[in-house]
Design a protein around this motif. Structure first.
Motif, PDB file in Angstrom:
ATOM      1  N   ALA A 297       0.936  -1.248   0.069  1.00  0.00           N
ATOM      2  CA  ALA A 297      -0.127   0.153  -0.078  1.00  0.00           C
ATOM      3  C   ALA A 297       0.931   1.326  -0.029  1.00  0.00           C
ATOM      4  O   ALA A 297       2.073   1.315   0.448  1.00  0.00           O
ATOM      5  CB  ALA A 297      -0.942  -0.025   1.086  1.00  0.00           C
ATOM      6  N   PHE A 298       0.482   2.315  -0.450  1.00  0.00           N
ATOM      7  CA  PHE A 298       1.199   3.663  -0.381  1.00  0.00           C
ATOM      8  C   PHE A 298       1.171   4.096   0.972  1.00  0.00           C
ATOM      9  O   PHE A 298       0.270   3.984   1.717  1.00  0.00           O
ATOM     10  CB  PHE A 298       0.254   4.877  -1.284  1.00  0.00           C
ATOM     11  N   PRO A 299       2.308   4.595   1.529  1.00  0.00           N
ATOM     12  CA  PRO A 299       2.514   4.851   2.655  1.00  0.00           C
ATOM     13  C   PRO A 299       2.005   6.165   3.342  1.00  0.00           C
ATOM     14  O   PRO A 299       1.552   6.147   4.706  1.00  0.00           O
ATOM     15  CB  PRO A 299       4.050   5.053   2.777  1.00  0.00           C
ATOM     16  N   THR A 300       0.924   7.017   2.553  1.00  0.00           N
ATOM     17  CA  THR A 300       0.253   8.088   3.038  1.00  0.00           C
ATOM     18  C   THR A 300      -1.270   7.847   2.592  1.00  0.00           C
ATOM     19  O   THR A 300      -1.300   7.190   1.392  1.00  0.00           O
ATOM     20  CB  THR A 300       1.023   9.135   2.221  1.00  0.00           C
ATOM     21  N   GLN A 301      -1.951   8.461   3.332  1.00  0.00           N
ATOM     22  CA  GLN A 301      -3.348   8.207   2.869  1.00  0.00           C
ATOM     23  C   GLN A 301      -3.885   9.573   1.780  1.00  0.00           C
ATOM     24  O   GLN A 301      -3.041  10.540   1.652  1.00  0.00           O
ATOM     25  CB  GLN A 301      -4.375   8.774   4.326  1.00  0.00           C
ATOM     26  N   ARG A 302      -4.665   9.081   0.733  1.00  0.00           N
ATOM     27  CA  ARG A 302      -4.859   9.927  -0.126  1.00  0.00           C
ATOM     28  C   ARG A 302      -5.835  11.309   0.427  1.00  0.00           C
ATOM     29  O   ARG A 302      -6.713  11.071   1.041  1.00  0.00           O
ATOM     30  CB  ARG A 302      -5.900   9.345  -1.238  1.00  0.00           C
ATOM     31  N   GLU A 303      -5.005  12.397  -0.072  1.00  0.00           N
ATOM     32  CA  GLU A 303      -5.881  13.611   0.313  1.00  0.00           C
ATOM     33  C   GLU A 303      -6.962  13.686  -0.639  1.00  0.00           C
ATOM     34  O   GLU A 303      -6.857  13.807  -1.921  1.00  0.00           O
ATOM     35  CB  GLU A 303      -4.917  14.947   0.008  1.00  0.00           C
TER      36      GLU A 303
ATOM     37  N   ASN B 195      -8.860   1.367   8.153  1.00  0.00           N
ATOM     38  CA  ASN B 195      -9.857   2.429   7.876  1.00  0.00           C
ATOM     39  C   ASN B 195      -9.508   3.459   6.935  1.00  0.00           C
ATOM     40  O   ASN B 195     -10.454   4.344   6.756  1.00  0.00           O
ATOM     41  CB  ASN B 195     -10.069   3.293   9.348  1.00  0.00           C
ATOM     42  N   TRP B 196      -8.600   3.286   6.291  1.00  0.00           N
ATOM     43  CA  TRP B 196      -8.253   4.509   5.224  1.00  0.00           C
ATOM     44  C   TRP B 196      -8.995   4.038   3.991  1.00  0.00           C
ATOM     45  O   TRP B 196      -8.605   3.326   3.105  1.00  0.00           O
ATOM     46  CB  TRP B 196      -6.807   4.408   4.703  1.00  0.00           C
ATOM     47  N   GLU B 197     -10.254   4.504   3.865  1.00  0.00           N
ATOM     48  CA  GLU B 197     -11.065   4.182   2.855  1.00  0.00           C
ATOM     49  C   GLU B 197     -10.506   4.846   1.318  1.00  0.00           C
ATOM     50  O   GLU B 197     -10.645   4.337   0.433  1.00  0.00           O
ATOM     51  CB  GLU B 197     -12.522   4.971   2.737  1.00  0.00           C
ATOM     52  N   TYR B 198      -9.833   5.813   1.458  1.00  0.00           N
ATOM     53  CA  TYR B 198      -9.272   6.418   0.261  1.00  0.00           C
ATOM     54  C   TYR B 198      -7.508   6.404   0.506  1.00  0.00           C
ATOM     55  O   TYR B 198      -7.069   7.082   0.867  1.00  0.00           O
ATOM     56  CB  TYR B 198      -9.353   7.962   0.102  1.00  0.00           C
ATOM     57  N   CYS B 199      -7.034   5.295   0.102  1.00  0.00           N
ATOM     58  CA  CYS B 199      -5.572   4.906   0.386  1.00  0.00           C
ATOM     59  C   CYS B 199      -4.963   5.321  -0.821  1.00  0.00           C
ATOM     60  O   CYS B 199      -3.640   4.880  -0.855  1.00  0.00           O
ATOM     61  CB  CYS B 199      -5.372   3.498   0.919  1.00  0.00           C
TER      62      CYS B 199
ATOM     63  N   ASP C  74      -5.520  18.862 -15.660  1.00  0.00           N
ATOM     64  CA  ASP C  74      -6.959  18.255 -15.434  1.00  0.00           C
ATOM     65  C   ASP C  74      -7.634  18.880 -14.107  1.00  0.00           C
ATOM     66  O   ASP C  74      -8.837  18.843 -14.024  1.00  0.00           O
ATOM     67  CB  ASP C  74      -6.883  16.683 -15.571  1.00  0.00           C
ATOM     68  N   GLN C  75      -6.702  18.956 -13.292  1.00  0.00           N
ATOM     69  CA  GLN C  75      -7.286  19.493 -11.814  1.00  0.00           C
ATOM     70  C   GLN C  75      -8.268  18.490 -11.318  1.00  0.00           C
ATOM     71  O   GLN C  75      -9.260  18.794 -10.519  1.00  0.00           O
ATOM     72  CB  GLN C  75      -7.737  20.917 -11.822  1.00  0.00           C
ATOM     73  N   SER C  76      -7.961  17.128 -11.685  1.00  0.00           N
ATOM     74  CA  SER C  76      -9.226  16.191 -11.205  1.00  0.00           C
ATOM     75  C   SER C  76      -8.838  15.499  -9.755  1.00  0.00           C
ATOM     76  O   SER C  76      -7.651  15.634  -9.424  1.00  0.00           O
ATOM     77  CB  SER C  76      -9.115  14.992 -12.142  1.00  0.00           C
ATOM     78  N   SER C  77      -9.825  15.180  -9.330  1.00  0.00           N
ATOM     79  CA  SER C  77      -9.712  14.393  -7.825  1.00  0.00           C
ATOM     80  C   SER C  77     -10.428  13.148  -8.089  1.00  0.00           C
ATOM     81  O   SER C  77     -11.279  12.627  -8.354  1.00  0.00           O
ATOM     82  CB  SER C  77     -10.482  15.244  -6.977  1.00  0.00           C
ATOM     83  N   LEU C  78      -9.630  12.209  -7.371  1.00  0.00           N
ATOM     84  CA  LEU C  78     -10.101  10.899  -7.265  1.00  0.00           C
ATOM     85  C   LEU C  78     -10.541  10.558  -6.070  1.00  0.00           C
ATOM     86  O   LEU C  78      -9.761  10.745  -4.925  1.00  0.00           O
ATOM     87  CB  LEU C  78      -8.545   9.929  -7.405  1.00  0.00           C
ATOM     88  N   ASN C  79     -11.837  10.031  -5.831  1.00  0.00           N
ATOM     89  CA  ASN C  79     -12.632   9.807  -4.803  1.00  0.00           C
ATOM     90  C   ASN C  79     -13.146   8.454  -4.802  1.00  0.00           C
ATOM     91  O   ASN C  79     -14.437   8.317  -4.329  1.00  0.00           O
ATOM     92  CB  ASN C  79     -13.681  11.001  -4.317  1.00  0.00           C
ATOM     93  N   VAL C  80     -12.325   7.449  -5.314  1.00  0.00           N
ATOM     94  CA  VAL C  80     -12.993   6.259  -5.472  1.00  0.00           C
ATOM     95  C   VAL C  80     -12.344   5.276  -4.218  1.00  0.00           C
ATOM     96  O   VAL C  80     -11.311   5.328  -4.154  1.00  0.00           O
ATOM     97  CB  VAL C  80     -12.510   5.250  -6.846  1.00  0.00           C
ATOM     98  N   SER C  81     -13.177   4.503  -3.600  1.00  0.00           N
ATOM     99  CA  SER C  81     -12.630   3.838  -2.400  1.00  0.00           C
ATOM    100  C   SER C  81     -11.762   2.803  -2.706  1.00  0.00           C
ATOM    101  O   SER C  81     -11.952   2.008  -3.955  1.00  0.00           O
ATOM    102  CB  SER C  81     -13.864   3.206  -1.501  1.00  0.00           C
ATOM    103  N   CYS C  82     -10.646   2.774  -2.053  1.00  0.00           N
ATOM    104  CA  CYS C  82      -9.591   1.516  -2.463  1.00  0.00           C
ATOM    105  C   CYS C  82      -9.982   0.059  -1.800  1.00  0.00           C
ATOM    106  O   CYS C  82     -10.805   0.125  -0.811  1.00  0.00           O
ATOM    107  CB  CYS C  82      -8.229   1.850  -2.321  1.00  0.00           C
ATOM    108  N   PRO C  83      -9.879  -1.079  -2.474  1.00  0.00           N
ATOM    109  CA  PRO C  83     -10.105  -2.347  -1.800  1.00  0.00           C
ATOM    110  C   PRO C  83      -9.599  -2.193  -0.507  1.00  0.00           C
ATOM    111  O   PRO C  83      -8.365  -2.075  -0.252  1.00  0.00           O
ATOM    112  CB  PRO C  83      -9.735  -3.126  -2.730  1.00  0.00           C
ATOM    113  N   PRO C  84     -10.266  -2.888   0.557  1.00  0.00           N
ATOM    114  CA  PRO C  84      -9.937  -3.073   1.770  1.00  0.00           C
ATOM    115  C   PRO C  84      -8.348  -3.961   1.832  1.00  0.00           C
ATOM    116  O   PRO C  84      -7.381  -3.589   2.495  1.00  0.00           O
ATOM    117  CB  PRO C  84     -10.899  -3.966   2.808  1.00  0.00           C
TER     118      PRO C  84
END
Length: 336
Positions: A294-300, A332-336, A313-323
């Protein structure tokens, strides 16, 4: 006796010449510098003031004391060669016309990345392999960014010309550069980020030779050409063979209609054996590829919040990552 004096005089002259050559190459030494990475022993790093070959300016660069090597070892140019050995390089390809709107963002990415690399990766060098002919455009950038080197693909010290090679592959040639200790490969339409840098630091301090990142549901390929790296000094001969295989592949020809061939080629020549030597950071496809982390930091939750995102693009990714793709101690990091 006269013969001995004559021989002694000759030796003295030779030593004097060697001494003056030494002074010429070292007269600009100012003070030691301490780079951030501990990948190599960098105790012989100095700050030198050098004149840029094609520009009417000078700049101060970090340079390593180098064993006696020829100019032909570099895969860039004189400006890069003067930095000496054990270079840590972030490599890019630029091709096209900055005046064309669809290509302008890639040229803008040069300045944006040079500044960001200076902040996030002190001691690293940004290399841009290019086919541009407007020296004024290049000088304006390189004179104001001491961590930036341009590499003209028409005049490559080691290969002669890379003009017949697919442009997206130009950036891979630091893998055969004896002055490079570690190399990462990125895209100019994306800007390096703190999220990426934290993953890179985890890799650098690991035993792994390669680093592969996937940070989006669409990143479902083994190796993304602009999101990987290699500890070159760990296996120079093997990597050299890989590069020469790539350059000889018909899919690497410049007339290819598929710029994504760079990724296909990496999978063909590197993935099968390199995956076992790689640290793979993966946010969404950890169940598709073995031995991922897993990436060591939580997605902002903010614009441009995934590695490899095009900055325009200035796009924002807000898709939950698989547990299963979340850090073990942060399920508990839904956005990892």
């Amino acid at each position: 006796m006269a013969k001995m004096l004559s021989q002694g005089l000759k030796v003295s002259i030779v030593l004097t010449c060697i001494y003056f050559i030494f002074l010429i190459f070292n007269k600009a030494k100012l003070k030691p510098n301490s780079p951030s990475s501990k990948l190599s022993n960098q105790s012989d790093v100095n700050v030198n003031e050098v004149h840029l070959k094609d520009c009417q300016c000078s700049r101060r660069i970090s340079a390593n004391d180098d064993p006696v090597v020829g100019f032909g070892v570099t895969t860039c140019g004189m400006d890069a060669f003067q930095r000496g050995s054990r270079q840590k390089v972030i490599s890019y390809s630029y091709f096209g016309d900055p005046q064309i709107p669809t290509q302008r963002q890639y040229f803008q990415g040069i300045a944006l990345n040079a500044r960001r690399i200076h902040q996030l990766y002190p001691g690293w060098v940004m290399r841009v392999y290019h086919n541009l002919t407007n020296k004024a455009q290049l000088c304006n950038l390189t004179c104001h960014n001491s961590n930036l080197d341009f590499c003209d693909i028409h005049f490559n010290p080691q290969f002669g010309s890379l003009q017949s090679i697919l442009p997206t592959i130009w950036r891979f040639v630091p893998l055969v550069d004896d002055q490079v200790s570690i190399a990462m490969f990125r895209d100019l339409d994306s800007v390096v980020s703190a999220r990426e840098e934290s993953a890179v630091q985890a890799w650098i301090h690991s035993k792994h030779v390669f680093h592969f990142m996937r940070d989006h549901p669409g990143h479902n390929m083994e190796i993304l050409a602009g999101m990987w790296g290699a500890k070159v000094e760990s296996m120079r001969n093997t990597l050299a063979k890989v590069v020469f295989q790539i350059l000889q592949d018909r899919a690497a020809r410049a007339q290819s209609l598929f710029h994504s061939n760079d990724q296909v080629i990496l999978v063909k020549y590197l993935w099968e054996w390199g995956k076992d030597l790689a640290l793979q950071h993966d946010s969404y496809h950890c169940q598709d590829f073995s031995k991922t982390s897993a990436f060591p930091t939580q997605r902002e939750m903010a614009p441009n919040n995934f590695v490899g995102v095009p900055f325009v693009d200035q796009s924002s990714l807000n898709v939950s990552c698989p547990p299963k793709c979340r850090p073990r101690d942060h399920r508990n990091w839904e956005y990892c």
